[in-house]
Structures are given as structure tokens and as C-alpha cells.
Design an enzyme around this catalytic site. Structure first.
Site, PDB file in Angstrom:
ATOM      1  N   HIS A 347      30.871  67.295   1.928  1.00 28.04           N
ATOM      2  CA  HIS A 347      29.474  67.366   1.479  1.00 28.04           C
ATOM      3  C   HIS A 347      29.299  68.536   0.521  1.00 28.04           C
ATOM      4  O   HIS A 347      28.735  68.390  -0.574  1.00 28.04           O
ATOM      5  CB  HIS A 347      28.567  67.511   2.696  1.00 28.04           C
ATOM      6  CG  HIS A 347      27.117  67.699   2.389  1.00 28.04           C
ATOM      7  ND1 HIS A 347      26.172  66.718   2.598  1.00 28.04           N
ATOM      8  CD2 HIS A 347      26.421  68.770   1.902  1.00 28.04           C
ATOM      9  CE1 HIS A 347      24.980  67.162   2.246  1.00 28.04           C
ATOM     10  NE2 HIS A 347      25.110  68.419   1.815  1.00 28.04           N
ATOM     11  N   GLU A 348      29.780  69.726   0.907  1.00 25.56           N
ATOM     12  CA  GLU A 348      29.570  70.911   0.075  1.00 25.56           C
ATOM     13  C   GLU A 348      30.369  70.833  -1.220  1.00 25.56           C
ATOM     14  O   GLU A 348      29.867  71.169  -2.293  1.00 25.56           O
ATOM     15  CB  GLU A 348      29.908  72.179   0.851  1.00 25.56           C
ATOM     16  CG  GLU A 348      29.059  72.408   2.085  1.00 25.56           C
ATOM     17  CD  GLU A 348      27.566  72.309   1.830  1.00 25.56           C
ATOM     18  OE1 GLU A 348      27.126  72.521   0.676  1.00 25.56           O
ATOM     19  OE2 GLU A 348      26.833  71.999   2.786  1.00 25.56           O
ATOM     20  N   HIS A 351      28.611  68.745  -3.698  1.00 25.13           N
ATOM     21  CA  HIS A 351      27.550  69.430  -4.439  1.00 25.13           C
ATOM     22  C   HIS A 351      28.125  70.046  -5.717  1.00 25.13           C
ATOM     23  O   HIS A 351      27.480  70.053  -6.767  1.00 25.13           O
ATOM     24  CB  HIS A 351      26.916  70.517  -3.584  1.00 25.13           C
ATOM     25  CG  HIS A 351      25.806  70.045  -2.700  1.00 25.13           C
ATOM     26  ND1 HIS A 351      24.735  69.305  -3.163  1.00 25.13           N
ATOM     27  CD2 HIS A 351      25.582  70.228  -1.366  1.00 25.13           C
ATOM     28  CE1 HIS A 351      23.908  69.042  -2.165  1.00 25.13           C
ATOM     29  NE2 HIS A 351      24.407  69.584  -1.060  1.00 25.13           N
ATOM     30  N   GLU A 371      21.203  65.415  -2.503  1.00 22.88           N
ATOM     31  CA  GLU A 371      21.650  65.531  -1.110  1.00 22.88           C
ATOM     32  C   GLU A 371      22.351  64.259  -0.645  1.00 22.88           C
ATOM     33  O   GLU A 371      23.381  64.307   0.035  1.00 22.88           O
ATOM     34  CB  GLU A 371      20.459  65.828  -0.204  1.00 22.88           C
ATOM     35  CG  GLU A 371      20.197  67.294   0.019  1.00 22.88           C
ATOM     36  CD  GLU A 371      21.380  68.003   0.659  1.00 22.88           C
ATOM     37  OE1 GLU A 371      21.834  67.589   1.732  1.00 22.88           O
ATOM     38  OE2 GLU A 371      21.848  68.982   0.068  1.00 22.88           O
ATOM     39  N   HIS A 437      16.542  67.337   2.038  1.00 24.14           N
ATOM     40  CA  HIS A 437      17.427  66.790   3.063  1.00 24.14           C
ATOM     41  C   HIS A 437      16.810  65.564   3.727  1.00 24.14           C
ATOM     42  O   HIS A 437      17.524  64.697   4.228  1.00 24.14           O
ATOM     43  CB  HIS A 437      17.738  67.855   4.114  1.00 24.14           C
ATOM     44  CG  HIS A 437      18.449  69.046   3.560  1.00 24.14           C
ATOM     45  ND1 HIS A 437      17.785  70.117   3.013  1.00 24.14           N
ATOM     46  CD2 HIS A 437      19.781  69.327   3.456  1.00 24.14           C
ATOM     47  CE1 HIS A 437      18.670  71.021   2.599  1.00 24.14           C
ATOM     48  NE2 HIS A 437      19.884  70.564   2.858  1.00 24.14           N
TER      49      HIS A 437
END
Length: 542
Positions: A347-348, A351, A371, A437
Site C-alpha cells: 500500500h505505502e 503511494h 487511497e 480513506h
């Protein structure tokens, strides 16, 4: 002004997506693609909503297998950045085939500001508060992500929130009225709410990570003299650093006398470092082997992962300013484990990929899509890894919670976002006003339906705590929805973010972008194209 003479300054941010081409040949080909795109930009002012003072800076170049060329530009106006003015030029055989942009007009505001940058800092400071680090900065921009472009100042404040999350708040202040037009955080978290290696000649090594969440895994490391380092020489020298519960600096790279890292328990500080190191390496491999993307910025350079950030910090985040992922320890398992689960790491890192592609603004509908993009690829990396210790699913962060066999606790459930009590299952016109989110829900929901159809995942059906039925998975009653599979769904989404979305794309724009992507990959009117349309309609994006 002669548009062809003054139009373009070129800054290339990524390589062509063409495999097995020598570097020199790829450079020649890239230059040729850009030259053709520049000519199209010069000759199609109306299509690009181009004003006389506009200039275009190349940020990304993609060439499809069929020869279709996509050049992504950032825009300036009389030297000022145009936020929301980015554009992707699509061409085939030197002819314009389309343009992706959200800017709707060639009109530009006057450049005489009634509010100075210092005054804008005061206005933004009243919103930010008093606990900031360093001096705030301001630059004058054209803000074009709203209805009409306006002259504005972009003010940035840095600080630390009460929960230890760093914050890099961007405020768009109207340069004539002083009104705050928009705001977003440059730190992108998983939840609401310096390369330290001094080795000059590292030798690639293969070690064992005894992780917390994934059992024993293979880690790529470096041998420097007689000391091993958690530096991945095979993936751009990405490193995993120990923050030792600090919240500033980059920490120090993990080192050891053996190439075994951790002991599967929290008692060893290397254990969660092994999780993070493996998670980032697996995410790198997913993007490389699935989309031929060579790292976050597609330039072969690795990033830093920082673990043991802060004290009892129950979050993880991506920061563009340090080009790094950061992971907190939670409360060490009392209620939440360190946030280094595979899907959270992916996920990070995703980004970061987003920041180098569509770069969706982290507020409003575009922020929700940003997100969702990270959740989508977090799940896809989990399926790619197929680790029996973390069975692949569409639940984000379930491995963070102890005694959670039924996945009653998680960060998000993509197939039914509202299971968290806050996220939206279905699109509505006010969705841009809630936390990004939670506004990610319809896009996560769309992706699940596109990949799997209106099928309740095992463990969430009637009689379970979630008690879901197919009718609960759709917003329009279409329980006959059939999925096209994860591989095709991911290919369509990746194509959309790299080729068709721009930084202020909203939900309607995401529908259009994914339809364009499906048409490019599988054909206009194909079963995949129709499935994209049906899945968006099933979450009320029509």
C-alpha cells in the site's frame, strides 16, 4: 508569441515501457516520441485548452505494444505551476488520438495578487495551528483543479501530529481573497487518522528473514566486508533502516554479523525489519514482473524503508519528500502489531508509484481514488506473493490484529467497505467531503466487483459475522455481475493511472479512464470493456 518556438521545456521523469531495447536505442526512441508529442501539443491548442503563456514539461512517456504513444506533461502558465493543468497526449503514427485532462478552459487569471505570499502563510497558519517545524514556504501557482483557474499561493507547513504522524500540509490560498480553496497532506497514511550505508563496494547476498507475519522468507541483502546490511543491491539499493523509536532523521541501516534477520518474535528488533524488507522487495517484483515497471519511479532506484518509528505509533505512511516508507510498531501486539504486513507495505510503496504517475491530489474524490489505488495494489501484491502464512484476500491489514482468524478486524474490506463503519460502499455526490480513506470505498468496491463479480468471499457469507449476500455487494441490484479476473482488472487499473488519469481526476473521470484503458488493452466494446462499465454502475458511478 510563437507557440512552436516557446512552447516546451523538457524534463523526462521515466523510461519508455519497451523491453529488451539497448539504453542508447531507448534514449533515441524516447526523444523521437517526445518530439512527435511536442509537435502535436504545438498544433492542437484547442484540444489542450492551451493559453498563450502555457508551457509543458514532460513527466512520463509510455509506448504501448501496438505503438500507441502516451506523453504526460505538467503545465505552467507564464512560469507558474498550473495545479490541475497536467495532461496526457495520446498519439499513433504521429497523429493525435486523444487527450486526458481535467482542465476545462483556456482562460487564465490575471497575475496581479492582492494577497502576498507572507499574508497567505498567515491565512494558512491559522488553519494549521502553532506546532510546526521549520519555516513554512509559499509559492505562487495557478490553481486549476476547481471550476475555473485562479491565481493562488500554495503554502506548505511541516509538523508532527499528536499521534506522531508527520504532516506536510499544503494549503491553496486564493491570491485575491485570501480564502483557502483546498488543502491536503503530503504524507499518505495507511489508516485514517539518508541512506545510512557507508559501504562503497557492497556484495549482493541472500539471507533469511525470520518475519513476524510471513514465516521464514528469502531476503536480498549486501555484504560489506564482514558485516551484512539490509540493503537490496538487486532492487536499486533499497534499504531498511531502524528509527529506534525516533520521529526525525532517516535512522540507521540494519546490520548483522550473520545473514539471518529476526527470530519471528517481537523480542528481536530485526524481525519486523525483515517483514518490511521482504514486503517492499515483493512489491518491486510485482510491478516489475507484471507491468515491467522498474521501481517506484521506473528508474531502477530503490527507496528507504524506516521501521520502529515513534513510540506506540499505530500507522504507516509514504513521504515523497524523503522518498521513503515508514512503519510504526503499533502497541506491539496488545491490540495492534507493527504495521509491516505485506499488503500494508505494498500500500505505502504504491503511494510512491502514484506520486510518479497520475499523482492524484490527496483530497476530495481524487484523494479517495489515490487511497483506493494503494489498497488495490496492496491486495494484488498479496495474491502475487501467495504466502501460506498470509492467505491472499481483499482485506487490507488483517494481519495487524492478534487473534483475528475471522478477519473481523482490518483496515479496510474492499468488497464491502462499509464494514468499517465509516467507508462508503456506493458513490454519492458528497463523497469528496469525507476522509480520503473512507471515500476510497467505491473505487475499492468497483475493483473487487470487476475482478471477482458479485460473489461473497469465503468466510463472509450468511451465518458469519459479516452476514453478506450477493445483493449486499452491489448498489444497483445487479447480482449477475461476473468478474474478469484479477490479472485483467489490475492491468486495466494500472493502465488507467499511468496513461489516462491526471492529478485531479474524480470518480466520473476514473470511470472514463478505466474504460479507455480497457478499450486500449482489450478493445472498445469487448467483454472486459463492458465489465468495467457494469462494475462502475454497480457502485453508482454512471
Amino acid at each position: 508569441m510563437n507557440a512552436k518556438a516557446s512552447l516546451l521545456c523538457l524534463a523526462i521523469a521515466s523510461t519508455l515501457a519497451v523491453a529488451a531495447v539497448p539504453a542508447e536505442a531507448a534514449q533515441v526512441q524516447r526523444s523521437a516520441v517526445i518530439a512527435r508529442a511536442n509537435t502535436l501539443v504545438a498544433n492542437h491548442a484547442t484540444a489542450l485548452r492551451r493559453a498563450a503563456g502555457d508551457a509543458f514539461i514532460v513527466r512520463d512517456v509510455i509506448v504501448d505494444a501496438d505503438g500507441t504513444e502516451h506523453v504526460r506533461y505538467d503545465r505552467t502558465y507564464n512560469g507558474l505551476p498550473v495545479i490541475g493543468g497536467d495532461v496526457v497526449v495520446h498519439a499513433r503514427n504521429g497523429k493525435l488520438t486523444g487527450v486526458s485532462q481535467t482542465l476545462g478552459t483556456a482562460a487564465r487569471p490575471g497575475l496581479n495578487a492582492r494577497i502576498s505570499r507572507d499574508q497567505a502563510i498567515v491565512e494558512a497558519g491559522a488553519r494549521f495551528g502553532t506546532h510546526f517545524l521549520g519555516a513554512p514556504t509559499a509559492r505562487t501557482v495557478i490553481y486549476a483543479a476547481g471550476v475555473a483557474p485562479v491565481l493562488a499561493h500554495e503554502v506548505v507547513f511541516n509538523g508532527i501530529k499528536a499521534d506522531q504522524t508527520p504532516t506536510e500540509m499544503h494549503y491553496i490560498v486564493d491570491a485575491n481573497s485570501g480564502r483557502i480553496l483546498n488543502q491536503w497532506d503530503g504524507i499518505h497514511t495507511a489508516r485514517p487518522g539518508s541512506d545510512s550505508s557507508s559501504c562503497t563496494n557492497p556484495v549482493a547476498a541472500t539471507g533469511t528473514g525470520q518475519t513476524l507475519t510471513l514465516g521464514d522468507v528469502v531476503l536480498n541483502t549486501a555484504l560489506c566486508g564482514s558485516t551484512y546490511q539490509m540493503v537490496d543491491t538487486t532492487r536499486g539499493n533499497g534499504a531498511t533502516n531502524n528509527m529506534a523509536m525516533k520521529t526525525s532523521g532517516m535512522g540507521t541501516v540494519f546490520t548483522g554479523t550473520t545473514n539471518i534477520w529476526g527470530n519471528n518474535l517481537l523480542s528481536n528488533s530485526q524481525t519486523v525489519a525483515a517483514d518490511a524488507h521482504y514486503g517492499i522487495a515483493t512489491t518491486w517484483d510485482y510491478y516489475k514482473n507484471t507491468f515491467n515497471r522498474n521501481g517506484i519511479a521506473n528508474d531502477g532506484k530503490g527507496a528507504i524503508s524506516r521501521v520502529h518509528y515513534g513510540r506506540n505509533y499505530a500507522n504507516a505512511f509514504w513521504s515523497d519528500s524523503c522518498f521513503c516508507m515508514t512503519f510504526g510498531d503499533g502497541d506491539n501486539g496488545a491490540t495492534i502489531l507493527p504495521l509491516v504486513a505485506l499488503d500494508v507495505a505494498a500500500h505505502e510503496m504504491s503511494h510512491g508509484v502514484m506520486s510518479r504517475t497520475a499523482n492524484l491530489i490527496y483530497s476530495g474524490e481524487s484523494g479517495g481514488l489515490n487511497e483506493a489505488n494503494s489498497d488495490i495494489f496492496g491486495a494484488m501484491v498479496e495474491f502475487y506473493a501467495n504466502n501460506p502464512e498470509d492467505t491472499p484476500d481483499y482485506v487490507i491489514g488483517e494481519e495487524l490484529f492478534p487473534n483475528n482468524a475471522d478477519m473481523r478486524k482490518a483496515i479496510r474490506w474492499m468488497f464491502k467497505p462499509s464494514l468499517d463503519g465509516n467507508s462508503r460502499d456506493c458513490y454519492s455526490s458528497n463523497i469528496g467531503s469525507i476522509d480520503v480513506h473512507y471515500s476510497s470505498g467505491p473505487a475499492n468496491h468497483f475493483f473487487y466487483l470487476l475482478a471477482e463479480g458479485a460473489v461473497v468471499p469465503q468466510g463472509f457469507g450468511p451465518g458469519t459475522w459479516a452476514n453478506l449476500t450477493p445483493s449486499a455487494l452491489v448498489c444497483n441490484g445487479n447480482t449477475a455481475l461476473v468478474g474478469i479476473g484479477r490479472a485483467k482488472a489490475a492491468a486495466i487499473w494500472y493502465k488507467a493511472i499511468t496513461t489516462y488519469m491526471t492529478n485531479s481526476t474524480n470518480y466520473a473521470g476514473a470511470r472514463a479512464a478505466t474504460l479507455n484503458a480497457a478499450a486500449a488493452l482489450y478493445g472498445n466494446g469487448s467483454s472486459e470493456y463492458n465489465a468495467v462499465a457494469a462494475a462502475w454502475s454497480a457502485v453508482n458511478v454512471n
